[in-house]
Design a protein around this motif. Structure first.
Motif, PDB file in Angstrom:
ATOM      1  N   LEU A   4       0.831  -1.206   0.000  1.00  0.00           N
ATOM      2  CA  LEU A   4       0.000   0.000   0.000  1.00  0.00           C
ATOM      3  C   LEU A   4       0.865   1.255   0.000  1.00  0.00           C
ATOM      4  CD1 LEU A   4      -2.751  -1.039   2.587  1.00  0.00           C
ATOM      5  CD2 LEU A   4      -2.920  -1.080   0.095  1.00  0.00           C
ATOM      6  N   GLU A   5       1.904   1.254   0.835  1.00  0.00           N
ATOM      7  CA  GLU A   5       2.780   2.423   0.909  1.00  0.00           C
ATOM      8  C   GLU A   5       3.528   2.640  -0.407  1.00  0.00           C
ATOM      9  OE1 GLU A   5       5.188   1.478   4.244  1.00  0.00           O
ATOM     10  OE2 GLU A   5       3.597   1.879   5.720  1.00  0.00           O
ATOM     11  N   ALA A   6       3.971   1.546  -1.027  1.00  0.00           N
ATOM     12  CA  ALA A   6       4.692   1.666  -2.292  1.00  0.00           C
ATOM     13  C   ALA A   6       3.798   2.234  -3.380  1.00  0.00           C
ATOM     14  CB  ALA A   6       5.243   0.295  -2.705  1.00  0.00           C
ATOM     15  N   HIS A   7       2.544   1.773  -3.409  1.00  0.00           N
ATOM     16  CA  HIS A   7       1.628   2.291  -4.430  1.00  0.00           C
ATOM     17  C   HIS A   7       1.293   3.760  -4.175  1.00  0.00           C
ATOM     18  CE1 HIS A   7      -1.310   2.340  -7.563  1.00  0.00           C
ATOM     19  NE2 HIS A   7      -2.289   2.638  -6.735  1.00  0.00           N
ATOM     20  N   LEU A   8       1.137   4.125  -2.896  1.00  0.00           N
ATOM     21  CA  LEU A   8       0.865   5.522  -2.576  1.00  0.00           C
ATOM     22  C   LEU A   8       2.030   6.405  -2.999  1.00  0.00           C
ATOM     23  CD1 LEU A   8      -1.028   7.577  -1.328  1.00  0.00           C
ATOM     24  CD2 LEU A   8      -0.007   7.080   0.908  1.00  0.00           C
ATOM     25  N   ARG A   9       3.265   5.933  -2.807  1.00  0.00           N
ATOM     26  CA  ARG A   9       4.430   6.712  -3.242  1.00  0.00           C
ATOM     27  C   ARG A   9       4.433   6.873  -4.756  1.00  0.00           C
ATOM     28  NH1 ARG A   9       7.157   3.760   0.767  1.00  0.00           N
ATOM     29  NH2 ARG A   9       7.918   2.263  -0.784  1.00  0.00           N
ATOM     30  N   ARG A  10       4.060   5.804  -5.486  1.00  0.00           N
ATOM     31  CA  ARG A  10       3.986   5.913  -6.951  1.00  0.00           C
ATOM     32  C   ARG A  10       2.967   6.949  -7.370  1.00  0.00           C
ATOM     33  NH1 ARG A  10       4.438   0.146  -6.898  1.00  0.00           N
ATOM     34  NH2 ARG A  10       2.159  -0.039  -7.059  1.00  0.00           N
ATOM     35  N   LEU A  11       1.821   6.948  -6.691  1.00  0.00           N
ATOM     36  CA  LEU A  11       0.782   7.931  -7.022  1.00  0.00           C
ATOM     37  C   LEU A  11       1.256   9.346  -6.726  1.00  0.00           C
ATOM     38  CD1 LEU A  11      -2.420   6.131  -5.658  1.00  0.00           C
ATOM     39  CD2 LEU A  11      -1.700   6.336  -8.031  1.00  0.00           C
ATOM     40  N   GLU A  12       1.925   9.530  -5.587  1.00  0.00           N
ATOM     41  CA  GLU A  12       2.399  10.862  -5.219  1.00  0.00           C
ATOM     42  C   GLU A  12       3.466  11.353  -6.185  1.00  0.00           C
ATOM     43  OE1 GLU A  12       3.572  10.090  -1.225  1.00  0.00           O
ATOM     44  OE2 GLU A  12       1.608  10.636  -0.366  1.00  0.00           O
TER      45      GLU A  12
END
Length: 360
Positions: A84-92
């Motif tokens: 989840l954190e990795a995907h959120l970083r990609r989105l950001e």
């Protein structure tokens, strides 16, 4: 146990999406009837389906979704949190890059010279056949946008040039163009974006009269026939250059029997599509292909033809209805090219549907 229909209703995924995720091994039913093939889901799978819905809306890749679901019920949630954190970083990061690019584009837009010519200054009063104008409005009205964020698309373009009136509407995902011959005015090109309510009022006024008079005077548009009149102000925007948007590479043209084809679309298989590019909404997709004998067919589940074209099913049905004929020509190009729906008697009246990327 929940049926696939109940699971679709309670999870928000849709029947076609559940079938897709079953085939992909992401959310496999607890039991499948060996005779009918009907899928049944266990009570605990509803939570997984709702989680899948959220991850899908957040744009998480399918490979990561698979791992999140696999680790969701385990005692160690470290992998799930990291995904989840990795995907959120990609989105950001993606949002940051997008902001930078948009800032650059805005700066370029502000400093460039506008080469477009204004088509609003001249007054024109062409005479238009009432029945043909009514048919033109019927052919394009379905494609007008209802998005309040894009008011420039919230109407119907009247593009008058010489002895021709072109009526155009688009909501970005579909476009419709119709042509009407005019008389009585051969002046310079004039454009007016008629708000959708005014266009509807004009359509209601069109009856059996042989001709009506259309007047575009600055930002005021008037339609007059038989002593009756409807008028209003055009939208204060500049419509996109639609002529550029309709220049498409030639595709395969197939004549279809509209009633039979409509039935095939309405009763045929539907697929789940990644439709975030279409206002973030989920929709049913109809997947089409040209068969070996030159006909257009609705693809069955599991058909992986490389030239298949997926379109919003509802939009396709609207376009077929707006075509107003029992026989229309479907033009299919590459899977990434718009699907064209054309009349058989003219090249000037047609609609385009943007393709939708399949999740597979």
């Amino acid at each position: 146990m929940r049926s696939i229909g109940e699971m679709a209703r309670d999870s928000g995924l849709g029947v076609s999406a559940l079938r897709f995720y079953d085939r992909a091994g992401v959310l496999v039913p607890a039991w499948v009837d060996p005779v009918s093939g009907y899928r049944w889901y266990g009570t605990g799978q509803l939570e997984e389906a709702r989680l899948l819905t959220r991850l899908r809306r957040a744009g998480m890749p399918l490979a990561d979704i698979r791992l999140v679901l696999a680790g969701w019920s385990g005692a160690d949630t470290d992998l799930v949190l990291k995904l989840l954190e990795a995907h959120l970083r990609r989105l950001e990061l993606g949002l940051s890059d997008a902001r930078t690019e948009f800032s650059t584009i805005r700066a370029l837009l502000e400093h460039r010279e506008n080469p477009m010519t204004s088509f609003r200054a001249t007054t024109v009063r062409p005479s238009v056949p009432a029945a043909e104008l009514a048919a033109a409005l019927d052919a394009v009205r379905f494609a007008a946008s209802t998005d309040p964020e894009l008011p420039v698309l919230g109407g119907v373009l009247f593009d008058i040039e010489g002895d021709a009136l072109r009526v155009v509407a688009t909501d970005r995902y579909r476009m419709a163009v119709a042509h009407v011959a005019t008389t009585g005015d051969a002046g310079p090109r004039v454009q007016a974006i008629v708000p959708s309510p005014l266009a509807d009022a004009m359509r209601a006024l069109l009856g059996d009269d042989a001709a009506v008079e259309l007047t575009v005077d600055g930002d005021r548009v008037t339609l007059e026939t038989g002593g009756r009149q409807v008028a209003g102000r055009s939208l204060e925007h500049e419509f996109p250059d639609y002529r550029r948007l309709v220049r498409l590479p030639a595709g395969r043209r197939v004549l279809v029997d509209v009633p039979a084809f409509r039935e095939a679309v309405e009763t045929g298989p539907v697929r789940a599509g990644e439709v975030r590019e279409q206002d973030g909404a989920t929709c049913d997709l109809t997947v089409l292909k040209v068969t070996a004998d030159g006909a257009v067919a609705v693809c069955e589940d599991g058909d992986e033809d490389q030239d298949r074209v997926a379109v919003n099913r509802e939009f396709l049905l609207h376009a077929l209805a707006a075509g107003g004929r029992d026989a229309l020509v479907l033009e299919l190009g590459a899977p990434t090219a718009p699907l064209a729906i054309r009349r058989t008697d003219t090249e000037e009246t047609f609609s385009l549907l943007m393709p939708v990327r399949l999740e597979s």
